[in-house]
Design an enzyme around this catalytic site. Structure first.
Site, mmCIF file in Angstrom:
data_model
loop_
_atom_site.group_PDB
_atom_site.id
_atom_site.type_symbol
_atom_site.label_atom_id
_atom_site.label_comp_id
_atom_site.label_asym_id
_atom_site.label_seq_id
_atom_site.Cartn_x
_atom_site.Cartn_y
_atom_site.Cartn_z
ATOM 1 C CB CYS B 81 -3.335 -15.592 4.147
ATOM 2 S SG CYS B 81 -2.634 -17.226 4.369
ATOM 3 N NE ARG B 217 14.817 10.428 -4.472
ATOM 4 C CZ ARG B 217 16.059 10.901 -4.544
ATOM 5 N NH1 ARG B 217 17.089 10.085 -4.499
ATOM 6 N NH2 ARG B 217 16.266 12.193 -4.676
ATOM 7 C CB CYS B 221 19.948 10.132 -1.109
ATOM 8 S SG CYS B 221 18.582 11.282 -1.300
#
Lengths: 106, 260
Positions: B81, B217, B221
């Site tokens: 595609c 990530r 945190c």
């Protein structure tokens, strides 16, 4: 399946010192770590690396648990003759991955 | 009266000195200059990121290119595609999916494509295949400026993400804002606090010893401030991703970046 990246010059002059670089995707799990539930994570490391230039071993290394994930090696050899440069990594279970690059010496 | 008009002049002077009004999306970010996480790395780590051979993130980019171009079972490949590639696409994510009206991040878009067009099961978050595909697609926007759209249906997601950013949480009772806006550039133990931009993700983090998503990530945190993290791919995290990207609009994409 491990991804491998090789850097081998396509051509070199006879007698030249060439730089070879090899990077392989591998967790290099040291066996000293524990998971979030406190369970020991089993060791899973590559233990041997070999580089053969036209059938002759020009560089080899034994890996231990202190080697970081996705080990990256740079080393040098002297271009003597045209031939395949084979890189092979073998893990602690005997499974191995290899890739070959062709070097043409002029 | 004279004093008042003097003050008025002073204000005009200040206004004249301010640079051209920053884009609306930077209103919350107190930085004179947006700085990528790259600017907070050591020169050695910067060199590792810049070298497209030894940067280990490219292991996933390579793998992603393979997956993109090969078809799985009877499903068409992504490449059948997207024949001209997807340059610039990742820079505009998260974005609203026009069919469902949902806000999707890049990983969500890949999985939606798989289910809708390839009739394949969605890939797990942080699975090797999803990381490889997202790294490959994000890498095609390398060097292009982040440019997410926060108008229309995205506005409520942006507001929700912004709320998350400014809300104190966890045992340390810290918000994202306190570290990444108020204390960026200062030291936190052995590390320098970055401005908290996601322009390098999916990124290879040395701490992870692998490549991971921005969701991971953010998860880290939250764990870092000892808050209970949300599941990867949760709507709130995607909204936060939108806020972070809008806050960093204009920064160049770096995926696969190296981060500590």
């Amino acid at each position: 399946m491990a991804s491998i990246r090789l850097s081998v010059p396509a051509t070199a002059k006879r007698g030249d010192v060439i730089e070879l670089k090899a990077l392989i995707q591998h967790p290099m799990e040291s066996g000293y770590r524990r998971g979030s539930r406190g369970e020991a994570i089993p060791r899973n490391i590559i233990t041997r690396f070999e580089c053969r230039y036209d059938g002759e071993t020009v560089f080899a290394a034994d890996f231990h648990p202190g080697i970081a994930a996705d080990p990256f090696l740079t080393f040098h050899t002297r271009a003597t003759r045209s031939g395949p440069v084979l890189f092979r990594w073998t893990d602690q279970h005997g499974e191995s991955w290899q890739e070959t690059a062709m070097l043409t010496v002029t | 009266m004279i004093r008042l008009s003097g003050l008025g002049l002073a204000l005009v002077a200040v206004a004249a000195c301010t640079p051209a009004a920053p884009p609306e999306t930077h209103l919350d970010a107190p930085f004179e200059r947006l700085q990528s996480g790259y600017d907070f790395l050591t020169p050695e780590t910067q060199a590792l990121q810049d070298d497209t051979f030894s940067n280990p993130g490219y292991l996933w980019v390579d793998r992603g290119a393979e997956l993109f171009n090969t078809s799985d079972a009877d499903a068409p490949s992504c490449a059948s595609c997207h024949t001209t590639g997807l340059a610039g696409v990742a820079a505009s994510y998260p974005a609203i999916d026009s069919d469902s009206g949902q806000l999707l991040n890049l990983e969500g878009r890949i999985n939606t494509c798989r289910e809708r067009h390839q009739h394949l099961p969605a890939l797990d978050y942080e699975s090797d295949a999803l990381r490889a595909l997202s790294a490959y697609i994000a890498n095609q926007s390398h060097g292009l400026p982040l440019s997410v759209d926060i108008s229309g249906a995205a506005a409520t997601h942006y507001a929700n993400g912004r709320d998350y950013f400014f809300t104190r949480r966890g045992q340390l009772n810290l918000s994202c804002h306190q570290c990444h806006d108020q204390n960026a550039g200062k030291r936190l133990r052995g590390d320098t606090i970055s401005q908290g931009h996601g322009n390098g993700f999916p990124a290879y983090r040395l701490e992870w010893q692998t490549l991971g998503s921005l969701q991971r990530r953010i998860f880290d945190c939250d764990t870092g401030v000892r808050a209970e993290p949300l599941p990867l791919g949760s709507q709130t995290y995607i909204d936060l991703e939108l806020y972070l990207s809008a806050r960093a609009n204009g920064l160049a994409m770096e995926s696969p970046a190296i981060r500590r």
